[in-house]
Write a protein that holds these residues in place. Structure first.
Motif, mmCIF file in Angstrom:
data_model
loop_
_atom_site.group_PDB
_atom_site.id
_atom_site.type_symbol
_atom_site.label_atom_id
_atom_site.label_comp_id
_atom_site.label_asym_id
_atom_site.label_seq_id
_atom_site.Cartn_x
_atom_site.Cartn_y
_atom_site.Cartn_z
ATOM 1 N N ASN A 227 25.113 49.893 49.044
ATOM 2 C CA ASN A 227 24.121 50.955 49.144
ATOM 3 C C ASN A 227 24.841 52.222 49.597
ATOM 4 O OD1 ASN A 227 21.363 51.916 49.111
ATOM 5 N ND2 ASN A 227 21.440 51.930 51.344
ATOM 6 N N ILE A 228 24.897 53.234 48.725
ATOM 7 C CA ILE A 228 25.805 54.359 48.944
ATOM 8 C C ILE A 228 25.042 55.677 48.913
ATOM 9 C CG2 ILE A 228 27.873 55.517 48.057
ATOM 10 C CD1 ILE A 228 28.439 52.786 46.577
ATOM 11 N N HIS A 229 25.268 56.516 49.922
ATOM 12 C CA HIS A 229 24.679 57.845 49.861
ATOM 13 C C HIS A 229 25.545 58.868 50.574
ATOM 14 C CE1 HIS A 229 22.803 58.868 53.872
ATOM 15 N NE2 HIS A 229 23.177 57.636 54.093
ATOM 16 N N HIS A 230 25.471 60.103 50.110
ATOM 17 C CA HIS A 230 26.204 61.223 50.681
ATOM 18 C C HIS A 230 25.308 61.914 51.705
ATOM 19 C CE1 HIS A 230 28.548 64.902 50.979
ATOM 20 N NE2 HIS A 230 29.481 64.392 50.189
ATOM 21 N N VAL A 231 25.892 62.329 52.809
ATOM 22 C CA VAL A 231 25.088 62.939 53.869
ATOM 23 C C VAL A 231 24.431 64.242 53.411
ATOM 24 C CG1 VAL A 231 26.365 61.911 55.768
ATOM 25 C CG2 VAL A 231 27.153 64.085 54.805
ATOM 26 N N LEU A 232 24.967 64.881 52.356
ATOM 27 C CA LEU A 232 24.398 66.129 51.855
ATOM 28 C C LEU A 232 23.574 65.940 50.583
ATOM 29 C CD1 LEU A 232 27.410 68.576 52.377
ATOM 30 C CD2 LEU A 232 25.442 68.187 53.862
ATOM 31 N N ASP A 233 23.391 64.718 50.175
ATOM 32 C CA ASP A 233 22.606 64.453 48.966
ATOM 33 C C ASP A 233 21.117 64.574 49.306
ATOM 34 O OD1 ASP A 233 21.294 63.451 46.719
ATOM 35 O OD2 ASP A 233 22.804 61.917 46.353
ATOM 36 N N PRO A 234 20.415 65.561 48.736
ATOM 37 C CA PRO A 234 19.005 65.735 49.104
ATOM 38 C C PRO A 234 18.123 64.597 48.631
ATOM 39 C CG PRO A 234 19.560 67.163 47.262
ATOM 40 C CD PRO A 234 20.855 66.572 47.744
ATOM 41 N N PHE A 235 18.559 63.849 47.628
ATOM 42 C CA PHE A 235 17.735 62.764 47.097
ATOM 43 C C PHE A 235 17.722 61.550 48.025
ATOM 44 C CE2 PHE A 235 18.754 65.440 43.568
ATOM 45 C CZ PHE A 235 17.635 65.416 42.761
ATOM 46 N N THR A 236 18.703 61.468 48.904
ATOM 47 C CA THR A 236 18.716 60.368 49.882
ATOM 48 C C THR A 236 18.481 60.885 51.291
ATOM 49 O OG1 THR A 236 21.137 60.539 50.053
ATOM 50 C CG2 THR A 236 20.245 58.950 48.484
#
Length: 363
Positions: A227-236
């Motif tokens: 489960n991967i997300h970027h701290v600046l990704d607005p979608f997550t």
């Protein structure tokens, strides 16, 4: 047949089989070339990439709407059984962003999947997964979903392993959690919980209540779950899928051994923190991705190689600060309408950022 198969489902925007394959190949090879003993290796020589493309389903409907020369809301109003709240969201959004802008925005992809064409996408995804699974032999099987593709993959896999889907010709597609267990599932920029909570129609199940979870038993469809997300990704940023060890989502042993939560921060190969290339080339992701997806033993850099490779990855600090400021300005996403407005606003911002970045590059 390669010893490893990778099925990839794209997110919003325009995609073809070749463009998606090329994106994954280039991103994986960019990562491989950081390691001195693998600079002459090609990812595609080890892994058979199987793009799963469904953008044509949306594009056909997009053209139908454009040719009708009517507001997007009229297209959805003509459909039977759509709840009034869903229609109201579209009418209000259309008034805010304009009819012509709506035709091109990625928000339309979200609307089409969330309402009238989700099942067509799921059938496409499952039929291709079944085809590749049937031909895999002893190869390991891995699946990547990105952005809207995470929602499509989770919805599809849950149906596939709990009854299946039947097409209009009576062909039934179904998978078994023991016979067809995935070796790994990569949910990149996972929007499944966001879509479940915000879509007034609730066409998707709660991702925590599905068989799409890691483990060795018959109640899970994959062994490893990334489960991967970027701290600046607005979608997550909002309604992030983030199961905890004490929530009884999976057995504690499976959570410890097979669930992998990866949080990334790098802005380097892509200025867009939501971009699939950016995710796949981020060292926190790429090292684990290459190690897991390439055939066992084929990617084995030394510890020194790994340290040097990851230290060499650029991080565009100035651009990162600009993106941070923009993301912080978004505010909250409280319902489907505000989410769709954010999608459009973010799309326009990234397009502008990329244009400025290209114009500053030396000839």
């Amino acid at each position: 047949m390669a010893d490893s198969i990778l099925a990839v489902a794209h997110g919003m925007g325009q995609h073809t089989t070749e463009s998606l394959r090329t994106l994954v190949e280039n991103a994986a090879n960019t990562a491989l070339q950081r390691y001195s003993t693998f600079q002459n290796c090609k990812f595609e020589n080890y892994v058979d990439i199987k793009p799963i493309v469904y953008d044509d389903i949306f594009e056909q409907e997009r053209q139908r709407i454009v040719q009708s020369n009517k507001p997007v809301s009229e297209y959805f109003k003509s459909a039977a059984n759509l709840p009034s709240l869903f229609i109201e969201n579209i009418v209000e959004l259309e008034a805010d962003i304009g009819k012509d802008n709506f035709y091109t925005t990625q928000a339309l992809d979200v609307l089409l999947y969330a309402s009238l064409h989700g099942e067509s996408v799921r059938l496409r995804v499952l039929s291709e997964l079944c085809t590749h699974m049937a031909a895999k032999g002893n190869a390991s099987f891995h699946v990547v979903g990105h952005s809207l593709g995470t929602n499509a993959i989770i919805d599809t896999l849950h149906k596939a392993y709990t009854g299946g889907i039947t097409d209009n010709n009576g062909h039934h597609f179904k998978l078994d959690t023991i016979t067809h267990k995935l070796d790994s599932l990569w949910m990149i920029a996972n929007v499944s919980r966001l879509m479940y909570l915000l879509n007034p129609i609730r066409t998707s199940p709660d991702p925590k209540d599905t068989v799409v979870k890691p483990g060795t038993g018959g109640d899970s469809c994959t062994l490893h779950y990334y489960n991967i997300h970027h701290v600046l990704d607005p979608f997550t940023r909002f309604f992030h899928f983030n199961p905890q060890a004490d929530e009884a989502w999976v057995h504690p042993d499976d959570y410890e051994s097979y669930y992998h939560n990866i949080i990334t921060r790098n802005i380097g190969e892509s200025l867009d923190p939501h971009d699939l290339t950016g995710y796949l080339t981020d060292p926190l992701v790429s090292y684990r991705f290459l190690k897991r997806v390439m055939p066992a033993g084929s990617f084995n850099p030394s510890r020194d190689e790994v340290i040097k490779a990851h230290a060499s990855v650029r991080n565009l600090v100035d651009e990162s600060q600009k993106i941070t400021a923009f993301i912080n300005s978004i505010g909250s996403v409280s319902d489907f309408k505000t989410f769709l407005k954010m999608v459009k606003k973010y799309q326009e911002y990234i397009n502008t950022l990329n244009h400025l970045w290209i114009s500053r590059k030396p000839p």
